[in-house]
Design a protein around this motif. Structure first.
Motif, PDB file in Angstrom:
ATOM      1  N   UNK A  93       6.433  -5.313  -3.916  1.00  0.00           N
ATOM      2  CA  UNK A  93       5.354  -5.373  -2.930  1.00  0.00           C
ATOM      3  C   UNK A  93       4.826  -3.976  -2.608  1.00  0.00           C
ATOM      4  N   UNK A  94       5.735  -3.030  -2.358  1.00  0.00           N
ATOM      5  CA  UNK A  94       5.303  -1.683  -1.972  1.00  0.00           C
ATOM      6  C   UNK A  94       4.579  -0.976  -3.111  1.00  0.00           C
ATOM      7  N   UNK A  95       5.063  -1.118  -4.351  1.00  0.00           N
ATOM      8  CA  UNK A  95       4.410  -0.445  -5.476  1.00  0.00           C
ATOM      9  C   UNK A  95       3.063  -1.068  -5.801  1.00  0.00           C
ATOM     10  N   UNK A  96       2.908  -2.385  -5.584  1.00  0.00           N
ATOM     11  CA  UNK A  96       1.606  -3.007  -5.830  1.00  0.00           C
ATOM     12  C   UNK A  96       0.566  -2.518  -4.830  1.00  0.00           C
ATOM     13  N   UNK A  97       0.989  -2.193  -3.607  1.00  0.00           N
ATOM     14  CA  UNK A  97       0.066  -1.608  -2.634  1.00  0.00           C
ATOM     15  C   UNK A  97      -0.476  -0.274  -3.114  1.00  0.00           C
ATOM     16  N   UNK A  98       0.325   0.464  -3.859  1.00  0.00           N
ATOM     17  CA  UNK A  98      -0.056   1.808  -4.287  1.00  0.00           C
ATOM     18  C   UNK A  98      -0.868   1.810  -5.570  1.00  0.00           C
ATOM     19  N   UNK A  99      -0.419   1.085  -6.586  1.00  0.00           N
ATOM     20  CA  UNK A  99      -0.935   1.294  -7.931  1.00  0.00           C
ATOM     21  C   UNK A  99      -1.769   0.153  -8.483  1.00  0.00           C
ATOM     22  N   UNK A 100      -1.617  -1.063  -7.971  1.00  0.00           N
ATOM     23  CA  UNK A 100      -2.242  -2.224  -8.590  1.00  0.00           C
ATOM     24  C   UNK A 100      -3.510  -2.634  -7.852  1.00  0.00           C
ATOM     25  N   UNK A 101      -4.271  -3.569  -8.464  1.00  0.00           N
ATOM     26  CA  UNK A 101      -5.498  -4.069  -7.858  1.00  0.00           C
ATOM     27  C   UNK A 101      -5.232  -5.091  -6.775  1.00  0.00           C
TER      28      UNK A 101
END
Length: 707
Positions: free
Chosen positions: A465-473
């Motif tokens: 969840x945290x990494x998708x906030x940073x790097x993903x659409x």
């Protein structure tokens, strides 16, 4: 589309115009996860959605105190209801820009990855024209701004979120070139070097292994980490997350290592215990694979929220307090200096930039290790730790000389030349499966590891969840999360077959590294994984790492475990951190995670009890003296060991209270994942998470493991 279109003038706003603000409203899906503009101040590195907004006007009407949040809550006149807007990225509502910010421009953080173009008054894919115009170019009545996922999320180099219109250097699907990707991939792995190499340096000596055994296990860990990272970025969650040995598996591994049946072994204890660990890890990994690929993880996700993840991960780091500084105390002049150096680099010098990179913040751990190691080497060569007539191999109880007995500890722990791993390790060595022998399967140890694999899955969910906030659409779908957990199970099977001593999972430190380096490219992580595999084939690399003095390993672990606890608690920012409900749940979880295991670890031990293990390993011998003493020895072992693990108690208390105590979704910070059908209609999200080589089309019918 963008408001900077040269062909279409900006839409007239209020006069006089409102002052420009650097802050931006959070994206719609991020707002539903619990991000609220009311919180102010700096946030943690991995917080990429909570952005401060300008202060509200001083005039407040019908204000009333809000006891839960600790502030005055406004009750302003509500405007007339408007028709609901179209759904965006799987969400069922759009973000309404506050009145004082309604004239702010929405800045996109990257080119449209769904094929959109920025020129002309074109539609944005939702039936709206440019600059707020309707489908036919007629301005709409209510001023609403639908915040797309291409909005800016600014994370400063020190890991804090700011409200500026900048973005990460490289995002998930960016491929800027071989040289930048190579440099950032090397930087990414070097910044989390401690998480990759420190666990073998703890468990192998505890198993009775030699320095050569440690060197071989380190090489195996590097090899398996590289292979499993490639598998995960290709067929798992596809997020830029490094796989490796997790501290979640360290405590149960130490408990198995110190089982009563291993205390009286003669000969090579290391290989025998390693085979027992391999068997337990393989069975637990198969359980995790079934949990992910069967779709059960999608159901289990409903129970996992920030209030559960935060105390569980914090308990993982706090559980090793009895190991950390007591080991540093064996050579204070080396261990304390190293801790102070890492603190100075990561905190006091974190703002210093060299060639555009904040090297002290990014490389705090390797820099502190290198400087301390060089200083200890110079002291050793200068003869500071050389005492004539003293033999370090003689037990302290047999030393006659008071002078030698006084300095034997310094000779043994402060010198850097006591290990011969670098000299004895070969130049080339290929790690291969079953290199320690055929695994041994014991159901009681396997059940303990199965329970720990659930904790590992909880850890990974928070990282996804945290990494998708940073790097993903956008956030992954529950199917993608299940697919990632299932593949982590398969990766742990590989770790068990190769014999790393622990399972393989997503390293929690990934999120902090992505936020600090602003590097979220999947290709950079994959290139770094290939380099890791090549390094694992060079035996001298493993020998060099295995020769790190024990006191330096303990000093690094003090910092790493503290960081792990802090990263765990940082998940609370997705929820109402000031809510009394959440405060009580987290407080009870952390307290009982320390107190209940302490009861199990001290049960049946008197002050005069003569234990056969060092004092820092006493918490892991509970299976031999725990309170459960039925006629079923296997059940006693399972319950005594499981309930002595801090993270298990924290998880049980938190998941029970969070899912039974009433609370709104916003207060609990319930994770919001993309809906499958909505994600399929979003080309950007589909490109982020779809499997390569047309595998997604083959598995399209399996809805619970992807798209």
């Amino acid at each position: 589309m963008s408001n900077s279109d040269p062909k279409v003038g900006p839409k007239p706003g209020q006069w006089p115009p409102a002052p420009e603000s650097a802050a931006m409203p959070p994206s719609s899906w991020a707002k539903r996860t619990g991000f609220k503009p009311k919180f102010s101040g700096e946030t943690n590195a991995s917080d990429s959605g909570q952005i401060s907004l300008p202060p509200r006007p001083k005039e407040q009407k019908n204000s009333q105190p809000d006891v839960e949040a600790g502030r005055v809550r406004e009750t302003l006149p509500q405007p007339p209801p408007a028709p609901p807007p179209a759904a965006v990225n799987g969400t069922d509502k759009a973000v309404v820009v506050p009145a004082e910010n309604k004239d702010q421009k929405v800045v996109k953080r990257r080119r449209d990855s769904d094929g959109g173009s920025g020129g002309g008054a074109k539609k944005d894919g939702l039936g709206h024209g440019a600059n707020g115009a309707g489908p036919n170019g007629v301005p709409e009545g209510p001023r609403r701004a639908v915040v797309r996922n291409e909005e800016v999320i600014d994370v400063e180099d020190d890991g804090f979120v700011r409200g500026r219109h900048t973005h990460m250097k490289y995002e998930l699907r960016d491929t800027p070139g071989l040289v930048p990707i190579g440099l950032y991939g090397f930087q990414h792995y070097l910044s989390i070097l401690g998480s990759l190499i420190l666990i073998p340096l703890v468990i192998v000596p505890a198993m009775g292994g030699t320095h050569e055994d440690t060197s071989m296990v380190v090489s195996t860990v590097l090899f398996v980490s590289g292979v499993t990272t490639l598998l995960h970025t290709s067929f798992g969650s596809r997020l830029p997350l490094i796989q490796g040995p997790s501290f979640v598996y360290l405590a149960p591994a130490l408990a198995i290592i110190n089982s009563p049946e291993f205390q009286g072994l003669n000969g090579n204890n290391f290989k025998h215990i390693m085979k027992e660990l391999q068997g337990a890890i393989i069975i637990a990994s198969a359980f995790q694979t079934i949990l992910g690929y069967s779709g059960l993880m999608s159901v289990f996700l409903r129970l996992i929220n920030p209030v559960v993840v935060a105390p569980t991960l914090a308990a993982v780091g706090l559980s090793f307090y009895s190991y950390g500084f007591p080991r540093v105390g064996t050579c204070l002049e080396i261990g304390v200096v190293q801790i102070l150096l890492v603190i100075m680099f990561s905190l006091y010098l974190r703002k210093i930039s060299v060639f555009g990179h904040r090297i002290f913040l990014i490389y705090a751990v390797p820099l502190g290790l290198a400087i301390t190691w060089v200083a200890a080497f110079l002291l050793t060569e200068a003869g500071v730790y050389s005492y004539k007539g003293c033999d370090v191999n003689v037990p302290a109880s047999n030393i006659i000389s008071d002078h030698c007995r006084k300095h034997v500890s310094s000779m043994k722990h402060c010198r850097v030349d006591t290990s011969h791993a670098l000299k004895s390790s070969p130049w080339f060595r290929f790690p291969y499966p079953l290199q320690w022998g055929t695994p041994v399967f014991e159901w009681k140890m396997a059940l303990v590891m199965c329970a720990v694999s659930i904790i590992s899955s909880v850890d990974s969910v928070g990282s996804y969840h945290a990494s998708s906030l940073l790097a993903a659409s956008g956030p992954p779908t529950p199917g993608v999360v299940s697919r990632g957990i299932g593949l982590e199970g398969l990766c742990s099977v590989l770790a068990g077959l190769w014999g790393t001593g622990t399972g393989s999972t997503t390293l929690t430190e990934n999120v902090h590294t992505i936020a600090v380096t602003k590097m979220g490219s999947r290709r950079a992580v994959e290139l770094g994984a290939c380099a890791l595999i090549l390094l694992s084939l060079i035996g001298k690399v493993g020998g060099f790492i295995a020769s790190i003095p024990e006191v330096m390993v303990a000093a690094l672990l003090c910092f790493m475990w503290a960081m792990l606890s802090a990263l765990g608690l940082s998940n609370l920012r997705y929820s109402e951190a000031g809510s009394s409900r959440n405060i009580i749940i987290v407080g009870l979880s952390l307290f009982f995670s320390l107190s209940v295991p302490e009861y199990f670890q001290q049960y049946g031990i008197s002050p005069n009890t003569n234990l056969s293990v060092p004092s820092y390993l006493h918490p892991y011998i509970v299976a031999s003296h725990g309170p459960f003493r039925s006629k079923y020895e296997g059940l006693n072992y399972f319950l005594n060991t499981l309930l002595s693990l801090n993270m298990v108690i924290a998880f049980l208390v938190a998941v029970t209270l969070d899912n039974t105590v009433p609370g709104s979704q916003q207060e609990r910070g319930v994770y919001v994942w993309s809906e499958t059908e909505a994600a399929r209609r979003e080309p950007a999200i589909t490109k982020d998470y779809e499997l390569p080589f047309r595998v997604s089309r083959i598995l399209r019918w399996v809805k619970w493991v992807g798209f």
